[in-house]
Write an enzyme that holds these catalytic residues in place. Structure first.
Site, PDB file in Angstrom:
ATOM      1  N   HIS A 159       0.822  -1.360   0.006  1.00 15.89           N
ATOM      2  CA  HIS A 159      -0.013   0.040  -0.080  1.00 15.89           C
ATOM      3  C   HIS A 159       0.853   1.384  -0.155  1.00 15.89           C
ATOM      4  O   HIS A 159       0.448   2.403   0.508  1.00 15.89           O
ATOM      5  CB  HIS A 159      -1.074   0.173   1.203  1.00 15.89           C
ATOM      6  CG  HIS A 159      -1.676  -1.320   1.544  1.00 15.89           C
ATOM      7  ND1 HIS A 159      -2.820  -1.615   0.749  1.00 15.89           N
ATOM      8  CD2 HIS A 159      -1.164  -2.425   2.305  1.00 15.89           C
ATOM      9  CE1 HIS A 159      -3.384  -2.673   1.219  1.00 15.89           C
ATOM     10  NE2 HIS A 159      -2.415  -3.417   2.074  1.00 15.89           N
ATOM     11  N   SER A 286      15.435  21.250 -15.609  1.00 17.00           N
ATOM     12  CA  SER A 286      14.195  21.880 -15.805  1.00 17.00           C
ATOM     13  C   SER A 286      14.569  23.062 -16.797  1.00 17.00           C
ATOM     14  O   SER A 286      15.679  23.876 -16.207  1.00 17.00           O
ATOM     15  CB  SER A 286      13.371  22.192 -14.651  1.00 17.00           C
ATOM     16  OG  SER A 286      12.579  23.418 -14.591  1.00 17.00           O
ATOM     17  N   LYS A 292      16.322  21.473 -10.403  1.00 17.25           N
ATOM     18  CA  LYS A 292      15.772  20.304 -10.726  1.00 17.25           C
ATOM     19  C   LYS A 292      16.683  19.315 -11.457  1.00 17.25           C
ATOM     20  O   LYS A 292      17.570  19.662 -12.116  1.00 17.25           O
ATOM     21  CB  LYS A 292      14.531  20.321 -11.636  1.00 17.25           C
ATOM     22  CG  LYS A 292      13.544  21.001 -10.804  1.00 17.25           C
ATOM     23  CD  LYS A 292      12.870  20.321  -9.693  1.00 17.25           C
ATOM     24  CE  LYS A 292      12.254  19.050 -10.250  1.00 17.25           C
ATOM     25  NZ  LYS A 292      10.864  19.226 -11.018  1.00 17.25           N
ATOM     26  N   ASN A 294      15.776  15.664 -13.041  1.00 18.95           N
ATOM     27  CA  ASN A 294      14.583  14.831 -13.548  1.00 18.95           C
ATOM     28  C   ASN A 294      14.636  13.558 -14.012  1.00 18.95           C
ATOM     29  O   ASN A 294      15.539  13.468 -15.070  1.00 18.95           O
ATOM     30  CB  ASN A 294      13.455  15.673 -14.353  1.00 18.95           C
ATOM     31  CG  ASN A 294      12.924  17.112 -13.653  1.00 18.95           C
ATOM     32  OD1 ASN A 294      12.764  17.006 -12.335  1.00 18.95           O
ATOM     33  ND2 ASN A 294      12.694  17.885 -14.332  1.00 18.95           N
ATOM     34  N   GLU A 299      10.241   8.217 -16.781  1.00 17.80           N
ATOM     35  CA  GLU A 299       9.085   8.883 -16.985  1.00 17.80           C
ATOM     36  C   GLU A 299       8.366   8.498 -18.395  1.00 17.80           C
ATOM     37  O   GLU A 299       7.068   7.925 -18.576  1.00 17.80           O
ATOM     38  CB  GLU A 299       8.979  10.299 -16.582  1.00 17.80           C
ATOM     39  CG  GLU A 299       8.988  10.722 -15.223  1.00 17.80           C
ATOM     40  CD  GLU A 299       9.295  11.913 -15.138  1.00 17.80           C
ATOM     41  OE1 GLU A 299       8.312  12.910 -15.321  1.00 17.80           O
ATOM     42  OE2 GLU A 299      10.317  12.585 -14.803  1.00 17.80           O
ATOM     43  N   GLN A 331      -3.371  -4.612 -43.883  1.00 21.68           N
ATOM     44  CA  GLN A 331      -2.066  -3.621 -43.838  1.00 21.68           C
ATOM     45  C   GLN A 331      -1.929  -2.867 -42.675  1.00 21.68           C
ATOM     46  O   GLN A 331      -0.826  -2.373 -42.549  1.00 21.68           O
ATOM     47  CB  GLN A 331      -2.553  -2.864 -45.201  1.00 21.68           C
ATOM     48  CG  GLN A 331      -1.229  -1.937 -45.466  1.00 21.68           C
ATOM     49  CD  GLN A 331      -1.566  -1.493 -47.087  1.00 21.68           C
ATOM     50  OE1 GLN A 331      -1.413  -2.262 -48.043  1.00 21.68           O
ATOM     51  NE2 GLN A 331      -1.375  -0.195 -47.139  1.00 21.68           N
TER      52      GLN A 331
HETATM   53  N1  ARG Z   1       0.514  -4.288 -48.526  1.00 19.42           N
HETATM   54  C1  ARG Z   1      -0.168  -5.510 -48.216  1.00 19.42           C
HETATM   55  C2  ARG Z   1      -0.493  -5.847 -46.710  1.00 19.42           C
HETATM   56  O1  ARG Z   1       0.225  -5.085 -46.003  1.00 19.42           O
HETATM   57  C3  ARG Z   1       0.067  -6.744 -49.082  1.00 19.42           C
HETATM   58  C4  ARG Z   1      -0.875  -7.561 -49.517  1.00 19.42           C
HETATM   59  C5  ARG Z   1      -1.584  -7.176 -50.242  1.00 19.42           C
HETATM   60  N2  ARG Z   1      -2.472  -7.942 -51.048  1.00 19.42           N
HETATM   61  C6  ARG Z   1      -3.411  -7.425 -51.585  1.00 19.42           C
HETATM   62  N3  ARG Z   1      -4.227  -8.437 -52.257  1.00 19.42           N
HETATM   63  N4  ARG Z   1      -3.892  -6.482 -51.980  1.00 19.42           N
HETATM   64  O2  ARG Z   1      -1.271  -6.338 -46.340  1.00 19.42           O
END
Ligand code: ARG
Length: 498
Positions: A159, A286, A292, A294, A299, A331
């Site tokens: 605590h 600071s 100071k 820090n 952090e 992606q």
């Molecule tokens: N740049 C795409 C990704 O990162 C690669 C695969 C893309 N495939 C597609 N059928 N468009 O997922």
């Protein structure tokens, strides 16, 4: 050069892509980082295509040479990445085909869907090993600081109130243990990560009979006996991102551990605690207050855990509604993964370096731990050893504490008469309980903060860590370009003990 949008659209589409579409959909600005994996993966794929008769020997030689040249250019910083070519796969394939006509055959029996899954797995294997090595380094700094501090005691807290004395080293070793579980988790996830998805095609494999095992083996996707490990379901293979979730969640927990350690460091370096001093080089001043100093690095490490946790939530949210199989949403996994890997590795390195430049203020620690009330529980244990039930002993010592407060005296300044006035069973040796050194020596059970036990653990950790440090992460990089060394066949890190 033909625009990517045009490479993948040629034949089917009559209009060119809208300008805005390229900005919105390109990934080359971040997935260029996968170039090494993409090239090495394509080399292995090409070798396999030659073996099954899709490429002639001459085609293969030309393709390997072309890929090698492209890799050298990228490494030198001379390669022109083209946003219009969308991603790392199209950039490299287009550059290859531009110099080697046979490059047009390389996409046989593969798709960008299995290619990206492959590249990410290869990239993450090396990152996983690197993270483990960096955790090991931090553990080793904790152990060294523990050794430098030994046997200096501090109060242990519950605590955030002073509770019972412990060697400073015991507190540091608590973090060594936490980090050990993190390495176990990373090592375990490596097993599921090290499976080759190539050959899954867009989602349904290929009618061209590719030899997936050959590719897997060449790329180091093997078990402990050197047998190839390949994914067993083409639909799962192109849509699976569990390996990313596992890495992100283990990294998130590691970040939480680092954040807690940072919090302790921040407290310890405050004037209120004064237990440690961090070297100037690892602190900041600071702009306003000249006095100071820090603990910004601690952090920031604490703060950065926020984005590492956020990245995990982000990917889970990304995945949860996706229908099978590949969807372009995927992606979006890359920036979150890269950010977590970069952040956790930097946090580990900076924390280790800061601890290497931290000194324990032994006198301040000792004085804080000397508070005799921290040994009140030991006085109860004393009564237990006389045969008094613990609940009763707890009550008696409570009354002793109240008496000391009433007399405005420290617990160890009470007389035997005072103790006896609370309970006649106290004997002359009762007051010896208030020796701090004795309290620390008496703790002998495994895992306790006893001096002998902590000393033993420090020694064990040093032996274990020095063992593993002989195999630095660099020796274990699996995907090399150029491939100057064959990849290691076994997972390099000794698994942590349970
Ligand atoms: N740049 C795409 C990704 O990162 C690669 C695969 C893309 N495939 C597609 N059928 N468009 O997922």
């Amino acid at each position: 050069m033909e625009k990517a949008s045009q490479v993948s659209r040629s034949g089917r589409f009559s209009q060119t892509t809208a300008e805005d579409l390229i900005d919105f959909s390109e990934s080359i600005s971040f997935d260029w980082r996968l170039w090494r994996q993409d090239i090495v993966g394509s080399m292995a794929h090409a070798r396999m295509l030659q073996k099954i008769g899709v490429l002639t020997k001459k085609n293969l030689t030309d393709i390997l040479k072309g890929l090698e040249e492209i890799g050298d250019e990228i490494e030198r910083g001379d390669f022109q990445w083209d946003r219009n070519l969308e991603d790392v796969h199209m950039n490299i394939e287009s550059a290859l085909t531009a110099r080697v006509p046979a490059g047009a055959k390389i996409h046989t029996a593969r798709s960008r869907n299995d290619q990206i899954a492959l590249d990410m797995r290869m990239w993450l294997r090396d990152e996983t090993v690197a993270v483990i090595a960096e955790i090991r380094e931090l553990q080793s700094q904790l152990v060294q600081l523990g050794k430098r501090s030994f046997p200096t005691p501090i109060p242990g807290y519950t605590h955030l109130q002073r509770a019972q004395p412990v060697p400073f080293a015991h507190h540091l070793l608590a973090y060594t243990e936490m980090l050990d579980r993190d390495t176990a988790r990373f090592a375990d996830s490596f097993n599921r990560l090290n499976v080759c998805p190539l050959g899954s095609g867009a989602l349904a494999g290929s009618t061209v009979r590719s030899k997936r095992e050959i590719v897997a083996k060449e790329l180091g996707f093997v078990d402990a006996d050197g047998n190839p490990r390949i994914s067993q379901n083409s639909m799962d293979a192109v849509s699976d991102r569990d390996f990313i979730v596992e890495f992100l969640s283990t990294a998130a927990l590691t970040a939480v551990h680092l954040s807690r350690l940072s919090e302790d460091i921040i407290l310890w370096s405050s004037a209120e605690f004064g237990f440690i001093t961090i070297d100037d080089a690892y602190t900041t001043g600071s702009s306003l207050m000249p006095q100071k100093k820090n603990p910004d690095l601690a952090e920031l490490t604490r703060g950065k855990s926020g984005r590492v946790i956020g990245n995990l939530v982000s990917i889970l949210t990304l995945l949860k509604g996706l229908p099978m199989t590949y969807n372009r949403d995927l992606q979006e996994d890359k920036e979150r993964l890269f950010d977590t890997a970069d952040t956790i590795r930097a946090s580990l390195r900076i924390t280790a370096a800061m601890l290497a430049h931290t000194n324990i203020n032994a006198e301040v620690c000792q004085a804080a731990a000397e508070d005799p009330s921290l040994l009140a529980t030991d006085l109860a244990d004393y009564l237990v050893k006389l045969g008094i039930p613990f609940r009763e002993a707890h009550h008696i010592v409570g009354a002793v504490v109240a008496l000391a407060e009433e007399k405005k005296r420290a617990l160890n300044k009470l007389t035997l008469g005072d103790l006896k006035s609370v309970d006649s069973r106290f004997k002359r040796d009762a007051l010896t309980v208030f020796s701090l050194i004795r309290g620390l020596q008496e703790r002998k059970t495994p895992g306790s903060p006893g001096l002998q036990e902590v000393k033993r653990q420090l020694k064990e950790w040093r032996t274990r860590l020095s063992h593993e440090q002989n195999s630095t992460a660099d020796n274990w990089i699996i995907t090399r370009f150029p491939a100057d060394r064959s990849p290691p066949s076994r997972f390099p890190v000794v698994l942590p003990h349970p």
